[in-house]
Design a protein around this motif. Structure first.
Motif, short mmCIF file in Angstrom:
data_model
loop_
_atom_site.label_atom_id
_atom_site.label_comp_id
_atom_site.label_asym_id
_atom_site.label_seq_id
_atom_site.Cartn_x
_atom_site.Cartn_y
_atom_site.Cartn_z
N UNK A 97 11.46 7.16 -33.74
CA UNK A 97 10.53 6.05 -33.66
C UNK A 97 10.01 5.85 -32.24
N UNK A 98 10.63 6.48 -31.28
CA UNK A 98 10.26 6.26 -29.88
C UNK A 98 8.85 6.80 -29.60
N UNK A 99 8.55 7.98 -30.14
CA UNK A 99 7.22 8.56 -29.93
C UNK A 99 6.11 7.69 -30.50
N UNK A 100 6.23 7.17 -31.76
CA UNK A 100 5.19 6.25 -32.24
C UNK A 100 5.00 5.03 -31.36
N UNK A 101 6.08 4.49 -30.82
CA UNK A 101 5.96 3.32 -29.95
C UNK A 101 5.16 3.67 -28.70
N UNK A 102 5.46 4.82 -28.10
CA UNK A 102 4.73 5.25 -26.90
C UNK A 102 3.25 5.43 -27.21
N UNK A 103 2.95 6.12 -28.33
CA UNK A 103 1.56 6.35 -28.70
C UNK A 103 0.84 5.05 -29.00
N UNK A 104 1.55 4.12 -29.65
CA UNK A 104 0.95 2.82 -29.95
C UNK A 104 0.58 2.08 -28.66
N UNK A 105 1.45 2.12 -27.67
CA UNK A 105 1.17 1.47 -26.39
C UNK A 105 -0.01 2.13 -25.67
#
Length: 342
Positions: free
Chosen positions: A236-244
């Motif tokens: 889930x860390x990658x989606x959070x980074x991309x979302x930011x």
């Protein structure tokens, strides 16, 4: 010889102070910092194997181009009004580097859109989608690069350097639009509707819809049991980074969107207000290309660890180099002492 008709004159009023502060002073500094930080991004993401890292590597490469355009296009164009030498030097370069700057700017926009699609797909499908995403990412990126290049190639025929006679009776070269650039059809369709659609409305609509959808999906996932969350933390860390990254893009490009909306709706602003808005928009575009590094550093443990390891390796190698230099100096000093005794 024809008289000069396209002289680049400085703007008046408060807009000149805003231009000097934002574009001439601050923008080159931020652009240089952005180039350095994006090379850090490229180096770190190239070491990571997940699909999101491929998009972020491509985004960092295009952001290097945006930061370089900040110096050689945006800043240099403003300096032309204050320096005859800079004006005559860049009058031959700008017809070629302005299209390159626009290419990198559009490329950053659509790589951000691709990253948002990848983020949505990864949140929706979970870890099962990694192999599919990894297979398609290089192909989709290649198609986007080719499409953006094809769209912008026509802009190499927009401007030309022409020798002319200044009103003060000396010759110089000025930057003038070509016949294509002053064509009403070209201005209305290509520079008007197509540009507004491709660089403003379409990316913003897609990114806004995808951002809302990603947030909804991630909130639903937060309702899972605690044990399931622990199993999914890393993916889930990658989606959070991309979302930011997407949210930062939306915030930094809002001013440019407003300028395009005003032009499309034919809302007339004063010359000073329009010039200030354009400068703020250009400044924020470069800020966006620079600030992604801090988003990665703040939100990604893997990026942070890679960065710290890289810094430690640099310090160790620098320490070894200094130690070798010291040892060599001591040996030279000892040899000199021996020679002096002899």
């Amino acid at each position: 010889m024809r008289e000069c008709e396209c002289l680049h004159e400085p703007i008046d009023g408060i807009a000149v102070y805003a231009n000097l502060a934002l574009i001439v002073v601050l923008l080159p500094i931020i652009s240089i910092v952005g180039v350095v930080l994006n090379f850090f991004n490229i180096f770190i993401f190239c070491q990571q194997k997940n699909t999101a890292a491929k998009y972020l590597t491509a985004l960092a490469c295009s952001d290097v181009g945006v930061c370089m355009a900040g110096i050689f296009v945006i800043c240099s164009d403003s300096l032309r009004a204050h320096s005859f030498f800079i004006d005559q030097f860049f009058v031959f370069l700008l017809p070629n580097i302005i299209p390159l700057g626009l290419f990198f700017q559009m490329l950053s926009v659509y790589i951000t859109v691709l990253a948002a699609f990848d983020c949505f797909f990864s949140v929706y499908r979970g870890s099962h989608s990694e192999s599919t995403r990894s297979t398609w990412a290089p192909r989709v990126l290649a198609c986007v690069v080719i499409s953006v290049a094809a769209y912008n190639i026509v802009q190499f025929a927009d401007l030309q350097a022409i020798e002319c006679l200044h009103p003060d009776n000396y010759t110089l070269y000025e930057l003038c639009p070509t016949e294509l650039r002053i064509s009403e059809t070209y201005i209305l369709i290509y520079k008007g509707y197509l540009y507004a659609l491709s660089m403003a409305f379409l990316p913003f609509v897609l990114l806004t819809v995808l951002t809302v959808a990603i947030v909804i999906l991630m909130r639903r996932k937060e309702q899972q049991t605690k044990s399931e969350k622990l199993d999914c933390d890393e993916e889930e860390q990658s989606p959070v980074v991309l979302l930011l990254v997407v949210l930062l893009f939306l915030c930094c490009n809002l001013t440019s969107l407003l300028v395009n909306v005003f032009e499309m709706l034919k809302i007339r602003l004063s010359m000073e207000a329009e010039a200030i808005l354009i400068d703020i928009g250009n400044f924020l575009v470069v800020i966006n290309a620079t600030a992604n590094f801090f988003v990665y550093l703040a939100s990604s443990n893997e990026f942070r660890e890679c960065f710290h390891r890289g810094v430690q390796k640099f310090r160790k190698s620098r320490h070894r180099s200094l130690q070798i230099i010291r040892d060599q100096n001591f040996r030279i000093f000892d040899q000199d002492q021996v020679i002096s005794h002899l």
